[in-house]
Design an enzyme around this catalytic site. Sequence first.
Site, PDB file in Angstrom:
ATOM      1  CG  ASN A   9      -1.710   1.221   1.429  1.00 63.80           C
ATOM      2  OD1 ASN A   9      -1.807   2.045   0.525  1.00 63.80           O
ATOM      3  ND2 ASN A   9      -2.312   1.369   2.598  1.00 63.80           N
ATOM      4  CE  LYS A  11      -0.036   3.196   4.720  1.00 64.63           C
ATOM      5  NZ  LYS A  11       0.075   3.269   6.171  1.00 64.63           N
ATOM      6  CG  HIS A  94      -5.622   1.795   5.240  1.00 64.97           C
ATOM      7  ND1 HIS A  94      -5.179   2.779   6.096  1.00 64.97           N
ATOM      8  CD2 HIS A  94      -4.602   0.906   5.116  1.00 64.97           C
ATOM      9  CE1 HIS A  94      -3.938   2.496   6.465  1.00 64.97           C
ATOM     10  NE2 HIS A  94      -3.572   1.372   5.881  1.00 64.97           N
ATOM     11  CD  GLU A  96      -2.750   5.448   6.761  1.00 62.50           C
ATOM     12  OE1 GLU A  96      -2.741   5.508   5.517  1.00 62.50           O
ATOM     13  OE2 GLU A  96      -1.821   4.932   7.423  1.00 62.50           O
ATOM     14  CD  GLU A 166      -3.449  -2.679   7.391  1.00 56.42           C
ATOM     15  OE1 GLU A 166      -2.313  -2.830   6.955  1.00 56.42           O
ATOM     16  OE2 GLU A 166      -4.162  -1.716   7.108  1.00 56.42           O
ATOM     17  N   GLY A 172       2.560   2.098  10.777  1.00 54.62           N
ATOM     18  CA  GLY A 172       3.494   3.205  10.618  1.00 54.62           C
ATOM     19  C   GLY A 172       4.208   3.577  11.899  1.00 54.62           C
ATOM     20  CB  SER A 212       5.357  -1.966  11.925  1.00 55.09           C
ATOM     21  OG  SER A 212       4.937  -0.630  12.154  1.00 55.09           O
TER      22      SER A 212
HETATM   23  P1  PGA Z   1       2.992   0.123   7.655  1.00 51.41           P
HETATM   24  O1  PGA Z   1       1.516   0.330   7.032  1.00 51.41           O
HETATM   25  O2  PGA Z   1       3.530  -1.153   7.070  1.00 51.41           O
HETATM   26  O3  PGA Z   1       3.770   1.347   7.217  1.00 51.41           O
HETATM   27  O4  PGA Z   1       2.799   0.042   9.129  1.00 51.41           O
HETATM   28  C1  PGA Z   1       0.632  -0.742   6.879  1.00 51.41           C
HETATM   29  C2  PGA Z   1      -0.650  -0.236   6.256  1.00 51.41           C
HETATM   30  O5  PGA Z   1      -1.056   0.881   6.557  1.00 51.41           O
HETATM   31  O6  PGA Z   1      -1.296  -0.952   5.449  1.00 51.41           O
END
Ligand code: PGA
Length: 249
Positions: A9, A11, A94, A96, A166, A172, A212
């Site tokens: 992803n 983003k 997601h 976010e 997640e 992140g 992560s």
């Molecule tokens: P990350 O993000 O691997 O940077 O923690 C995962 C995601 O948001 O799908």
Amino acid sequence: MRNKIVAGNWKMNKDLSATADLIADLKRAMPETEAEVMIAPPFTNLYNAFESLSQSPIEVVAQNMHQAESGAYTGEVSAPMLKSVGINTVILGHSERRAYFGEDDKLLSAKVDTALKNDMRVIFCFGEELEDRKKEKEFEVVAGQLKNALFHLKKEDWSSIVLAYEPVWAIGTGETASPEQAQEMHAFIRKTIADAYDQELADSISILYGGSVKPNNAAEIFSQPDVDGGLIGGASLNADDFMAIVKAI
Ligand code: PGA
């Protein structure tokens, strides 16, 4: 048997030329693998990414879409538009999108329906926040997210659904769920589906872990029996890191 999947992803990262560079590196670094490998660049780069990966097993997927098929929704992108540029899979839900754009279970349920109506596959994301875990409500929250957005689906619809657990506190942040925490939740998710539908369906669903995942922790997370792959954010922006994670499956 359910598929192994590793999806990146991106983003809101990578402009047109940076996308071309990363895709060239990904093609070079792509290993032999039994896993389905996917990348989700921003909307502006989907068509170029799709064209440049047409001879590659790497699938290009979208990060989001609107629940309507067309209309007066300034700034939005629809399922038929995605399909018209070769995109057959979309990430929905997601954290976010939920946190910054107010997407809730009801809206996500409508988006899932529209995606399925347009013959798209959905990578459906969900997971508890840190507060939920502190209050030991993570199982309740996750079961609620699944029930509200997905449990109206017919059994046959689930062949188009991939789940991505997640935990929001791990996205992140550099903080990963331990392999045991991931396995515990993935087993719970499968049991929740088995209770709502049946065991055969639950056993057929790919459940990805996200939050992560890095080259140094991927193998341990992926070795858990109910973890079928990963949704990768930060580490998907570097071809060597992303493909090291693909190799860990
Ligand atoms: P990350 O993000 O691997 O940077 O923690 C995962 C995601 O948001 O799908």
